[in-house]
Design a protein around this motif. Structure first.
Motif, short mmCIF file in Angstrom:
data_model
loop_
_atom_site.label_atom_id
_atom_site.label_comp_id
_atom_site.label_asym_id
_atom_site.label_seq_id
_atom_site.Cartn_x
_atom_site.Cartn_y
_atom_site.Cartn_z
N THR A 16 0.84 -1.19 0.00
CA THR A 16 0.00 0.00 0.00
C THR A 16 0.88 1.24 0.00
O THR A 16 2.11 1.15 -0.07
CB THR A 16 -0.99 0.00 1.19
OG1 THR A 16 -0.25 0.04 2.42
CG2 THR A 16 -1.86 -1.24 1.16
N SER A 43 -1.68 -1.45 -4.40
CA SER A 43 -2.58 -0.30 -4.53
C SER A 43 -2.00 0.70 -5.53
O SER A 43 -0.81 0.66 -5.86
CB SER A 43 -2.80 0.37 -3.17
OG SER A 43 -1.64 1.09 -2.78
N ARG A 44 -2.84 1.63 -5.99
CA ARG A 44 -2.35 2.66 -6.91
C ARG A 44 -1.27 3.52 -6.25
O ARG A 44 -0.26 3.85 -6.86
CB ARG A 44 -3.53 3.54 -7.36
CG ARG A 44 -4.50 2.86 -8.30
CD ARG A 44 -5.55 3.83 -8.81
NE ARG A 44 -6.47 3.19 -9.73
CZ ARG A 44 -7.60 2.59 -9.36
NH1 ARG A 44 -7.94 2.58 -8.09
NH2 ARG A 44 -8.39 2.02 -10.26
N GLN A 47 2.10 1.85 -6.21
CA GLN A 47 2.84 1.95 -7.46
C GLN A 47 3.65 3.24 -7.52
O GLN A 47 4.80 3.25 -7.98
CB GLN A 47 1.88 1.88 -8.64
CG GLN A 47 1.35 0.48 -8.93
CD GLN A 47 0.51 0.46 -10.18
OE1 GLN A 47 -0.71 0.53 -10.13
NE2 GLN A 47 1.16 0.34 -11.33
N GLY A 60 1.11 -1.05 -15.52
CA GLY A 60 -0.21 -0.78 -14.96
C GLY A 60 -1.14 -1.96 -14.84
O GLY A 60 -2.05 -1.93 -14.01
N THR A 61 -0.96 -3.02 -15.64
CA THR A 61 -1.91 -4.12 -15.62
C THR A 61 -1.39 -5.28 -14.78
O THR A 61 -0.18 -5.51 -14.71
CB THR A 61 -2.17 -4.63 -17.04
OG1 THR A 61 -0.97 -5.21 -17.58
CG2 THR A 61 -2.63 -3.49 -17.94
N ARG A 85 -7.17 -4.69 -8.27
CA ARG A 85 -7.73 -4.06 -7.08
C ARG A 85 -9.19 -4.44 -6.82
O ARG A 85 -9.69 -4.31 -5.70
CB ARG A 85 -7.60 -2.54 -7.20
CG ARG A 85 -6.15 -2.08 -7.35
CD ARG A 85 -6.04 -0.59 -7.64
NE ARG A 85 -4.66 -0.22 -7.91
CZ ARG A 85 -4.11 -0.22 -9.12
NH1 ARG A 85 -4.84 -0.55 -10.18
NH2 ARG A 85 -2.84 0.13 -9.29
N ASN A 122 -11.74 -2.34 -1.74
CA ASN A 122 -10.85 -2.89 -2.75
C ASN A 122 -10.37 -4.25 -2.26
O ASN A 122 -10.70 -4.67 -1.13
CB ASN A 122 -9.68 -1.95 -3.05
CG ASN A 122 -8.89 -1.60 -1.80
OD1 ASN A 122 -8.45 -2.49 -1.05
ND2 ASN A 122 -8.69 -0.30 -1.56
#
Length: 215
Positions: A16, A43-44, A47, A60-61, A85, A122
């Motif tokens: 996270t 989590s975004r 990243q 991204g995938t 997510r 999520n």
């Protein structure tokens, strides 16, 4: 000594958006080295942190991320799986899935709040909710300073619910010589709590016990 019967074969690992991406990435390497299958959730915000704190750039995938993390950790094909997510069919999303411990490393204070209040917006939050309700091992590695009253209350609440709160606060009695030594201190403690073997650092008192055995 460890009990092989209690060693997990699968570990759920969530990244996270707290600082300390190096802890989670090093843990992933060690889990793979120990022969565990690893279900990874990112989590975004994680990243962004990983890209900021390390040289690793995650695509991204989930399939591309899985390929990148597998190569990074030296995993065998299929040993590291990355779930999106909102992948509600992922194993960590249900109590009827494989019984596996969950480590959130690093754990943001937002994730602490969500888990303490039962939010499941999520997959990471749902996985934590499942770990708590099923009384499974849940290790949370927050990295924040200072902690607010809300943060401390959430950690106390989660501790009472059965989670292990392990702040990313490495010790210095092992005389670290590098940043990697500091990271390994925390990762070693996580592996100990997962009942997995580790040789990242000696356990407290091992040298003294060995001296006494030798007379």
């Amino acid at each position: 000594m460890t009990n092989d019967h209690n060693r997990p074969t699968t570990v759920n690992l969530a990244f996270t958006g707290a600082s300390g991406a190096q802890y989670g990435l090093r843990l992933l390497q060690c889990l793979v080295s120990a022969g565990c299958r690893v279900n990874v959730m990112v989590s975004r915000a994680a990243q962004v942190v990983i890209a900021t704190e390390t040289d690793l750039k995650l695509p991204g995938t989930p399939p591309a991320m899985q390929e990148t993390l597998s190569a990074y950790s030296g995993a065998e094909p299929g040993q590291v799986l990355v779930f999106g997510r909102e992948d509600w069919f992922a194993p960590p999303a249900s109590g009827s899935g494989e019984k596996a411990p969950l480590v959130v490393c690093p754990c943001s204070t937002g994730t602490l709040s969500a888990l303490a209040t039962g939010a499941s917006n999520n997959l990471i939050e749902r996985a934590g909710d499942v770990a708590l309700k099923e009384r499974r091992t849940l290790i949370l590695v927050p990295r924040e300073a200072p902690f607010s009253e809300v943060h401390l209350e959430n950690m106390l609440k989660l501790t009472r619910m059965g989670a292990v709160i392990m702040p990313a606060s490495p010790g210095f009695y092992h005389k670290p010589q590098s940043l990697e030594d500091l990271v390994d201190f925390i990762v070693a403690r996580i592996l100990d709590h997962l009942n997995l073997p580790q040789d990242l650092m000696p356990r407290w008192g091992e040298a003294r016990a060995e001296d006494k055995r030798k007379g």
